[in-house]
Design an enzyme around this catalytic site. Structure first.
Site, PDB file in Angstrom:
ATOM      1  N   CYS A  26       0.846  -1.351  -0.147  1.00 54.15           N
ATOM      2  CA  CYS A  26       0.056   0.065   0.025  1.00 54.15           C
ATOM      3  C   CYS A  26       0.960   1.320  -0.072  1.00 54.15           C
ATOM      4  O   CYS A  26       1.946   1.367   0.576  1.00 54.15           O
ATOM      5  CB  CYS A  26      -0.965   0.146   1.187  1.00 54.15           C
ATOM      6  SG  CYS A  26      -2.203  -1.319   1.333  1.00 54.15           S
ATOM      7  N   ASN A  46      -2.262   1.899   5.896  1.00 57.93           N
ATOM      8  CA  ASN A  46      -1.388   0.676   5.394  1.00 57.93           C
ATOM      9  C   ASN A  46      -1.104   0.034   6.500  1.00 57.93           C
ATOM     10  O   ASN A  46      -0.731   0.391   7.681  1.00 57.93           O
ATOM     11  CB  ASN A  46      -0.114   1.208   4.950  1.00 57.93           C
ATOM     12  CG  ASN A  46       0.839  -0.061   4.402  1.00 57.93           C
ATOM     13  OD1 ASN A  46       0.681  -1.269   4.355  1.00 57.93           O
ATOM     14  ND2 ASN A  46       2.231   0.694   4.519  1.00 57.93           N
ATOM     15  N   GLY A  47      -1.528  -1.375   6.637  1.00 57.37           N
ATOM     16  CA  GLY A  47      -1.078  -2.320   7.511  1.00 57.37           C
ATOM     17  C   GLY A  47      -2.543  -3.376   7.954  1.00 57.37           C
ATOM     18  O   GLY A  47      -3.222  -3.416   6.995  1.00 57.37           O
ATOM     19  N   GLU A 101      17.427 -17.783  -6.783  1.00 56.91           N
ATOM     20  CA  GLU A 101      17.225 -16.533  -7.319  1.00 56.91           C
ATOM     21  C   GLU A 101      16.828 -16.539  -8.673  1.00 56.91           C
ATOM     22  O   GLU A 101      15.716 -15.847  -9.025  1.00 56.91           O
ATOM     23  CB  GLU A 101      18.438 -15.663  -6.899  1.00 56.91           C
ATOM     24  CG  GLU A 101      18.240 -14.237  -7.435  1.00 56.91           C
ATOM     25  CD  GLU A 101      17.125 -13.448  -6.726  1.00 56.91           C
ATOM     26  OE1 GLU A 101      16.747 -13.950  -5.778  1.00 56.91           O
ATOM     27  OE2 GLU A 101      16.838 -12.233  -7.189  1.00 56.91           O
ATOM     28  N   LYS A 127       5.762  -4.098  -3.834  1.00 51.26           N
ATOM     29  CA  LYS A 127       7.433  -4.057  -3.424  1.00 51.26           C
ATOM     30  C   LYS A 127       7.579  -4.034  -2.129  1.00 51.26           C
ATOM     31  O   LYS A 127       8.545  -4.874  -1.956  1.00 51.26           O
ATOM     32  CB  LYS A 127       7.893  -2.710  -4.075  1.00 51.26           C
ATOM     33  CG  LYS A 127       8.895  -2.420  -3.938  1.00 51.26           C
ATOM     34  CD  LYS A 127       9.879  -3.120  -4.886  1.00 51.26           C
ATOM     35  CE  LYS A 127      11.413  -2.921  -4.822  1.00 51.26           C
ATOM     36  NZ  LYS A 127      12.165  -3.944  -5.634  1.00 51.26           N
ATOM     37  N   TRP A 154      -2.642  -2.868  -1.572  1.00 49.10           N
ATOM     38  CA  TRP A 154      -2.420  -4.264  -1.801  1.00 49.10           C
ATOM     39  C   TRP A 154      -3.359  -4.932  -0.945  1.00 49.10           C
ATOM     40  O   TRP A 154      -3.352  -4.817   0.228  1.00 49.10           O
ATOM     41  CB  TRP A 154      -1.149  -4.644  -1.552  1.00 49.10           C
ATOM     42  CG  TRP A 154      -0.542  -6.049  -1.762  1.00 49.10           C
ATOM     43  CD1 TRP A 154      -0.116  -6.345  -2.872  1.00 49.10           C
ATOM     44  CD2 TRP A 154      -0.701  -7.168  -0.959  1.00 49.10           C
ATOM     45  NE1 TRP A 154       0.075  -7.839  -2.974  1.00 49.10           N
ATOM     46  CE2 TRP A 154      -0.132  -8.406  -1.878  1.00 49.10           C
ATOM     47  CE3 TRP A 154      -1.008  -7.159   0.355  1.00 49.10           C
ATOM     48  CZ2 TRP A 154       0.008  -9.540  -1.145  1.00 49.10           C
ATOM     49  CZ3 TRP A 154      -0.850  -8.374   0.895  1.00 49.10           C
ATOM     50  CH2 TRP A 154      -0.531  -9.614   0.261  1.00 49.10           C
ATOM     51  N   ARG A 207       3.749  -0.285  -4.519  1.00 57.67           N
ATOM     52  CA  ARG A 207       3.861  -0.604  -3.566  1.00 57.67           C
ATOM     53  C   ARG A 207       2.570  -1.355  -3.312  1.00 57.67           C
ATOM     54  O   ARG A 207       2.065  -2.196  -2.262  1.00 57.67           O
ATOM     55  CB  ARG A 207       3.702   0.693  -2.437  1.00 57.67           C
ATOM     56  CG  ARG A 207       4.750   1.226  -2.345  1.00 57.67           C
ATOM     57  CD  ARG A 207       5.111   2.315  -1.185  1.00 57.67           C
ATOM     58  NE  ARG A 207       4.905   1.597   0.135  1.00 57.67           N
ATOM     59  CZ  ARG A 207       5.786   1.304   0.837  1.00 57.67           C
ATOM     60  NH1 ARG A 207       7.066   1.829   0.394  1.00 57.67           N
ATOM     61  NH2 ARG A 207       5.781   0.794   1.988  1.00 57.67           N
ATOM     62  N   GLU A 234       8.273 -14.700 -10.300  1.00 55.92           N
ATOM     63  CA  GLU A 234       7.465 -13.760  -9.851  1.00 55.92           C
ATOM     64  C   GLU A 234       7.076 -12.613 -11.240  1.00 55.92           C
ATOM     65  O   GLU A 234       5.958 -12.208 -11.192  1.00 55.92           O
ATOM     66  CB  GLU A 234       8.050 -12.845  -8.779  1.00 55.92           C
ATOM     67  CG  GLU A 234       9.406 -12.242  -9.131  1.00 55.92           C
ATOM     68  CD  GLU A 234      10.004 -11.318  -8.013  1.00 55.92           C
ATOM     69  OE1 GLU A 234      11.141 -11.185  -7.943  1.00 55.92           O
ATOM     70  OE2 GLU A 234       8.933 -10.616  -7.440  1.00 55.92           O
ATOM     71  N   HIS A 277      18.691 -37.387  -5.706  1.00 51.75           N
ATOM     72  CA  HIS A 277      18.087 -37.830  -4.547  1.00 51.75           C
ATOM     73  C   HIS A 277      16.358 -38.042  -4.581  1.00 51.75           C
ATOM     74  O   HIS A 277      15.721 -37.970  -3.741  1.00 51.75           O
ATOM     75  CB  HIS A 277      18.353 -37.256  -3.369  1.00 51.75           C
ATOM     76  CG  HIS A 277      19.869 -37.631  -3.052  1.00 51.75           C
ATOM     77  ND1 HIS A 277      20.255 -38.641  -2.706  1.00 51.75           N
ATOM     78  CD2 HIS A 277      20.953 -36.516  -3.069  1.00 51.75           C
ATOM     79  CE1 HIS A 277      21.760 -38.542  -2.611  1.00 51.75           C
ATOM     80  NE2 HIS A 277      22.105 -37.261  -3.030  1.00 51.75           N
ATOM     81  N   LYS A 333      12.771 -15.198  -9.674  1.00 52.65           N
ATOM     82  CA  LYS A 333      12.643 -13.939 -10.604  1.00 52.65           C
ATOM     83  C   LYS A 333      11.644 -14.628 -11.757  1.00 52.65           C
ATOM     84  O   LYS A 333      10.860 -13.732 -12.079  1.00 52.65           O
ATOM     85  CB  LYS A 333      13.974 -13.573 -11.305  1.00 52.65           C
ATOM     86  CG  LYS A 333      14.846 -12.758 -10.528  1.00 52.65           C
ATOM     87  CD  LYS A 333      14.515 -11.411 -10.272  1.00 52.65           C
ATOM     88  CE  LYS A 333      14.964 -10.495  -9.281  1.00 52.65           C
ATOM     89  NZ  LYS A 333      14.430 -10.843  -7.532  1.00 52.65           N
TER      90      LYS A 333
END
Ligand code: M6R
Length: 618
Positions: A2, A101-102, A489, A613, A75, A27, A496, A512, A493
């Protein structure tokens, strides 16, 4: 998560708020909304989806010109991404507009209380309770300057959870009030004007003068009374002033199609800036900002590295370097797991928390968990003035500049560099490495910007390969030793950005069980270690194993490595780099690859679905 923007001043708040929202959209982009206060009346518009949807509505139904406004990009947590759940939320009597936000954890009993008082809720959000409570509390608060701030303090004392709230009241045309607990909020100070933002990007086009706010504080910005900060209990606080060390241009795309492309290209500069001023004349490290005494560092008998997502991968790589250089045992843990178990820590444990944003809630909670047990906490962080460095005992800033794309790239490489600096510094202070040994690694670090530049120069073939693989359903990544976190990583990438099933494997572990997923033509991206590494031959064998089962292999190997040639369907060359530092170069093709696959599939590279983000909820 947010984005929050607020403005009080002589300009048209509609423009300032919308511009702030454009810069904060990374965000969260489930919905966007704005409220302005003109002629004693609050007017708001909000719309599900990206900011462009809201802008379309505003073009058809403009809000009145005003000097006070708030805006929000969401968000979603409580309630789906709909128009009704979009912020701002207005109180039932229309006097208060709130953005948040939160998560207000005790919203359910508070909502019941409001409903019992006759309030009809219009959304499924936790935020709406704050609007109704604030309107009711304002009515009960004595008239006079600071009335809205006092009402906010009274409301905040009743709230549980993590929140940044910004409120506007119809009776206070020149005032905004905001509160923060564990969620980000900074204040921008201009000439006769004030800004509020989740981060400084919200107001960087107008001012670089900022004020940090601490936990459980309420700030009032008022055109005539100026800036006033108090605790939730009303005790006055002097906020910490700082000047932002980048400007609006740094937060623009600068001619690139995506922020991510620009940020990938900036990596050589970002690495150089992160090293700048930290390497002494005699090869020794100078980390003056690390406010831990030499004795504290000598007493360290265990290191924990705690982080999330990409930053966690940086931590995994740090373990190899720190253990090798210092012989101190290092554990690496996901912040969300660390926080809810009982890690064994004490005063001689050094907890290194890594966070680009400095606001990731899981990492922040892990940091507090560590401090409760008296461990020393060193933050590696990119965002100046953010919560994580503020609550840590020491901080080493990466100097990547603003990272806007949701996928972290320059943030990651600079985190790696900072981790190397921490490892070497520990070795230097503890006398485990001689000055010339530190100096020789320092020389290698100095060569990294050029090495990354070289990798970037050869990415056309990687882009072409990415376009040819963009239709695949699964792509796997293999690596060993420091190449394993690089594989993780690379897979992250791709997941996402391109929404493709991707997994990173430790190359030696595949046999294995996981090797069973390899099918005819499955693309497998393999990170080959340096030719001189004792693991080189082992990884070449692992590449042969997957190839024998039908995999199409894409091998990232250093120039001159001819051993991999027979087993590579595609070869990506990187300059030879010492083993421990090699992730800085081998990661770059994977970033470019993921970006190009996502672009080819027609996705928004900078704002992938379901993500934001800064992840400021647990
Ligand atoms: O701001 P932080 O470094 O604390 O963020 C941690 C993760 O959320 C972040 O690295 C995330 O995994 C990125 N989107 C990955 O590209």
């Amino acid at each position: 998560m947010c984005g929050i923007v607020g403005y009080v001043g002589p300009r048209d708040a509609r423009d300032v708020v919308l511009e702030g929202l454009r810069r904060l959209e990374y965000r969260g982009y489930d919905s966007a909304g704005i409220a302005v206060l003109a002629d004693g009346e609050l007017s708001a518009e909000k719309k599900a989806g990206k900011l462009a949807n809201l802008e379309k509505v505003l073009a058809e139904r403009p809000l009145p010109e005003a000097g006070t406004g708030i805006g929000h990009t969401r968000w979603a947590t409580h309630g789906g991404p709909t128009d009704r759940n979009a912020h701002p939320h207005l109180s039932a009597d229309g006097t208060v507009a709130v953005i948040h936000n939160g998560i207000i954890e005790n919203f359910a009993p508070l909502r019941s209380e409001c409903e019992a008082g006759g309030v009809e809720f219009r959304s499924e959000t936790d935020t709406e309770v704050a609007a109704h409570l604030l309107a009711a509390t304002y009515r009960e608060t004595p008239e006079g300057p600071g009335r809205l701030a006092e009402a906010m303090r009274r409301v905040c004392r009743r709230l549980e959870g993590a929140f940044t709230l910004v409120a506007s009241h119809a009776d206070e045309p020149d005032t905004l009030v905001a509160a923060r607990r564990s969620s980000p909020l900074v204040v921008g100070v201009g000439d006769g004007e004030y800004f509020l933002g989740s981060d400084v990007a919200a107001f960087i086009a107008h001012t670089r003068e900022a004020r940090e706010l601490g936990q459980d504080q309420v700030v009032e910005i008022d055109r005539t009374r100026g800036l006033t900060v108090t605790t939730f209990d009303g005790a006055p606080v002097e906020p910490v002033a700082y000047t932002v060390d980048w400007d609006a241009a740094a937060a623009e795309k600068g001619g690139y199609d995506w922020f991510m492309l620009k940020e990938i290209a900036e990596q050589p500069r970002a690495i150089a800036d992160t090293l700048l001023g930290r390497l002494g004349e005699q090869g020794q490290l100078v980390l003056d900002e690390v406010r831990l005494s030499d004795q504290d560092l000598r007493d360290v008998d265990k290191v924990f590295v705690v982080a999330c997502g990409t930053a966690y991968h940086a931590g995994l790589i740090a373990k190899y370097a720190i253990e090798h250089w210092t012989r101190i045992p290092v554990e690496v843990e996901l912040a969300s797991e660390f926080r809810y178990r009982d890690p064994v820590l004490d005063r001689s444990t050094l907890v290194v928390v890594i966070s680009q944003s400095g606001e990731t809630m899981d990492t922040l909670m892990a940091l507090r968990h560590a401090k409760d047990q008296k461990a020393r906490v060193l933050a590696i962080c990119n965002a100046n003035g953010s919560t994580i460095p503020r609550e840590s005992d020491a901080v080493l800033y990466t100097h990547a500049g603003p990272e806007v794309a949701v996928a972290s790239t320059k943030g990651f490489l600079t985190q790696l560099v900072a981790c190397y600096l921490v490892g070497l510094f520990l070795a230097q202070v503890r006398g485990i490495k001689y000055a010339d040994e530190v100096g020789s690694v320092v020389d290698q670090l100095r060569r990294l910007p050029e090495a990354v530049e070289q990798v970037l120069g050869g990415m056309d073939a990687v882009r072409e390969l990415a376009r040819s693989l963009a239709g695949e359903g699964t792509i796997l990544f293999l690596g060993r030793h420091v190449g394993f976190p690089v594989a993780l990583e690379g897979a992250l990438k791709l997941k996402e950005l391109a929404y493709i099933h991707a997994e990173g494997f430790a190359a030696g572990e595949l046999k294995h069980g996981s090797i069973a997923v390899i099918d005819q033509g499955t693309p497998v991206i393999c990170i080959a270690p340096a030719r001189l590494s004792p693991l080189h031959g082992k990884v070449v064998s692992n590449i042969q194993e997957v190839r024998a089962r039908g995999a199409r292999t894409i091998v990232i190997a250093e120039e001159g490595d001819e051993d991999v040639v027979p087993y590579a369907d595609h070869l990506v060359r990187v300059p030879p780099t010492p083993t421990l530092l090699s992730p800085v170069v081998t990661t770059v093709p994977l970033q470019v690859f993921a970006c190009e696959v996502a672009d080819t599939r027609g996705y928004d590279v900078d704002q992938p679905r379901n993500l934001a983000k800064s992840v400021t909820v647990e």
